[in-house]
Design an enzyme around this catalytic site. Structure first.
Site, PDB file in Angstrom:
ATOM      1  N   HIS A 157      14.905   2.872   5.029  1.00 38.84           N
ATOM      2  CA  HIS A 157      13.652   3.246   5.690  1.00 38.84           C
ATOM      3  C   HIS A 157      12.943   2.002   6.230  1.00 38.84           C
ATOM      4  O   HIS A 157      12.536   1.962   7.399  1.00 38.84           O
ATOM      5  CB  HIS A 157      12.761   3.999   4.699  1.00 38.84           C
ATOM      6  CG  HIS A 157      11.403   4.361   5.223  1.00 38.84           C
ATOM      7  ND1 HIS A 157      10.976   5.663   5.364  1.00 38.84           N
ATOM      8  CD2 HIS A 157      10.356   3.577   5.637  1.00 38.84           C
ATOM      9  CE1 HIS A 157       9.740   5.659   5.855  1.00 38.84           C
ATOM     10  NE2 HIS A 157       9.339   4.405   6.028  1.00 38.84           N
ATOM     11  N   GLU A 158      12.808   0.982   5.376  1.00 41.37           N
ATOM     12  CA  GLU A 158      12.073  -0.211   5.789  1.00 41.37           C
ATOM     13  C   GLU A 158      12.791  -0.958   6.914  1.00 41.37           C
ATOM     14  O   GLU A 158      12.164  -1.408   7.872  1.00 41.37           O
ATOM     15  CB  GLU A 158      11.843  -1.147   4.594  1.00 41.37           C
ATOM     16  CG  GLU A 158      10.957  -0.575   3.498  1.00 41.37           C
ATOM     17  CD  GLU A 158       9.658   0.007   4.011  1.00 41.37           C
ATOM     18  OE1 GLU A 158       9.119  -0.495   5.006  1.00 41.37           O
ATOM     19  OE2 GLU A 158       9.201   0.992   3.414  1.00 41.37           O
TER      20      GLU A 158
ATOM     21  N   GLN B  62       4.950  -2.895  11.085  1.00 42.10           N
ATOM     22  CA  GLN B  62       3.864  -1.963  10.763  1.00 42.10           C
ATOM     23  C   GLN B  62       2.503  -2.646  10.743  1.00 42.10           C
ATOM     24  O   GLN B  62       1.476  -1.959  10.765  1.00 42.10           O
ATOM     25  CB  GLN B  62       4.116  -1.292   9.404  1.00 42.10           C
ATOM     26  CG  GLN B  62       5.287  -0.322   9.421  1.00 42.10           C
ATOM     27  CD  GLN B  62       5.488   0.312   8.058  1.00 42.10           C
ATOM     28  OE1 GLN B  62       6.155  -0.256   7.212  1.00 42.10           O
ATOM     29  NE2 GLN B  62       4.906   1.481   7.841  1.00 42.10           N
TER      30      GLN B  62
ATOM     31  N   CYS C 120       5.576   7.741   5.007  1.00 38.46           N
ATOM     32  CA  CYS C 120       5.487   6.424   5.648  1.00 38.46           C
ATOM     33  C   CYS C 120       4.019   6.097   5.853  1.00 38.46           C
ATOM     34  O   CYS C 120       3.246   6.951   6.283  1.00 38.46           O
ATOM     35  CB  CYS C 120       6.221   6.455   6.992  1.00 38.46           C
ATOM     36  SG  CYS C 120       6.187   4.888   7.884  1.00 38.46           S
ATOM     37  N   LEU C 121       3.649   4.872   5.567  1.00 35.59           N
ATOM     38  CA  LEU C 121       2.263   4.462   5.755  1.00 35.59           C
ATOM     39  C   LEU C 121       1.851   4.520   7.223  1.00 35.59           C
ATOM     40  O   LEU C 121       0.669   4.555   7.525  1.00 35.59           O
ATOM     41  CB  LEU C 121       2.058   3.047   5.202  1.00 35.59           C
ATOM     42  CG  LEU C 121       2.174   2.933   3.676  1.00 35.59           C
ATOM     43  CD1 LEU C 121       2.241   1.473   3.254  1.00 35.59           C
ATOM     44  CD2 LEU C 121       1.018   3.647   2.993  1.00 35.59           C
TER      45      LEU C 121
ATOM     46  N   GLY D 249       6.729   0.093   0.136  1.00 32.61           N
ATOM     47  CA  GLY D 249       7.419  -0.749   1.102  1.00 32.61           C
ATOM     48  C   GLY D 249       6.620  -0.853   2.383  1.00 32.61           C
ATOM     49  O   GLY D 249       5.839   0.039   2.724  1.00 32.61           O
TER      50      GLY D 249
ATOM     51  N   HIS E 285      12.394   0.253  10.424  1.00 28.48           N
ATOM     52  CA  HIS E 285      11.159  -0.154  11.108  1.00 28.48           C
ATOM     53  C   HIS E 285      11.397  -1.369  11.999  1.00 28.48           C
ATOM     54  O   HIS E 285      10.724  -1.542  13.019  1.00 28.48           O
ATOM     55  CB  HIS E 285      10.075  -0.500  10.084  1.00 28.48           C
ATOM     56  CG  HIS E 285       9.314   0.685   9.563  1.00 28.48           C
ATOM     57  ND1 HIS E 285       8.574   1.517  10.362  1.00 28.48           N
ATOM     58  CD2 HIS E 285       9.171   1.168   8.305  1.00 28.48           C
ATOM     59  CE1 HIS E 285       7.994   2.465   9.620  1.00 28.48           C
ATOM     60  NE2 HIS E 285       8.350   2.272   8.360  1.00 28.48           N
TER      61      HIS E 285
END
Ligand code: NI
Length: 203
Positions: free
Chosen positions: A148-149, A52, A106-107, A47, A152
């Site tokens: 989570h997404e 991000q 997380c990226l 995701g 952001h």
């Protein structure tokens, strides 16, 4: 399409509240969607949110591959695979007060992992890349990924949701000291937005 740089925790763009998308068909939004998808492919995650990649619009892309279903919540509610989904202007409604703790990566927080409480059942809605409505119920890992997404888009990173900061760790340290996390591993399954969180070479 382009592979975009992914902002890491500390960059102010990750704290922004993203703006709603008025026209999903606008060329700049279509380009953004394509670029997020390509960036996700390159990073190997499940995701990614527009913030991000330095684009403060309410757009997220995610998927729940078949081989990650067993990453289900501690209650074992794995659910079904979810194909790659573009979700624009998302709205999340919890369907119960039940919360489960699970591992997240997380990226934008590369190499780390922490235990995060999330609602176990949600309904989410929005529109897809064609402007068509999406309304789905989700549980387990699927629900976790979406929460989570979408966080952001409100400037929230998973460590800000954690209730036990002692669980925040570098994946590489745990890999080198497997006994360190064994008690938690029994209770909390593994969830990583970024496959790199599971890849020692990249961590
Ligand atoms: Ni993330």
């Amino acid at each position: 399409m382009s592979i975009l740089k992914i902002a890491r925790m500390g960059h102010p763009v990750l704290r922004l509240s993203a703006a709603p998308v008025d026209d999903p068909g606008a060329p700049e939004i279509q380009r953004l969607i394509a670029d997020i998808g390509e960036t996700l492919d390159d990073a190997g995650g499940i995701g990614l949110a527009a913030t991000q990649v330095y684009a403060p619009w309410r757009v997220v892309i995610f998927e729940v591959p078949d081989d990650r279903l067993d990453d289900g919540e501690a209650d074992g509610e794995g659910g079904a695979p979810v194909p790659r989904t573009v979700l624009i202007n998302p709205v999340i409604e919890p369907l119960s007060d039940d919360v489960a703790v699970g591992w997240e990566g997380c990226l934008s927080v590369p190499g780390m992992r922490g235990a995060v409480p999330r609602f176990t059942r949600i309904r989410y809605s929005g529109v897809n890349e064609s402007g068509e409505p999406i309304s789905r119920e989700a549980s387990g890992f699927h629900a976790r990924v979406v929460q989570h997404e979408c966080d952001h888009l409100d400037g929230i990173l998973y460590p800000m949701r954690m209730t036990d900061m002692s669980t925040l760790h570098f994946v590489s340290e745990v890999r080198h000291n497997p006994g360190l996390r064994e008690p938690l591993e029994d209770e909390i399954e593994d969830h990583g937005e970024g496959e790199e969180a599971l890849d020692e070479d990249a961590a």
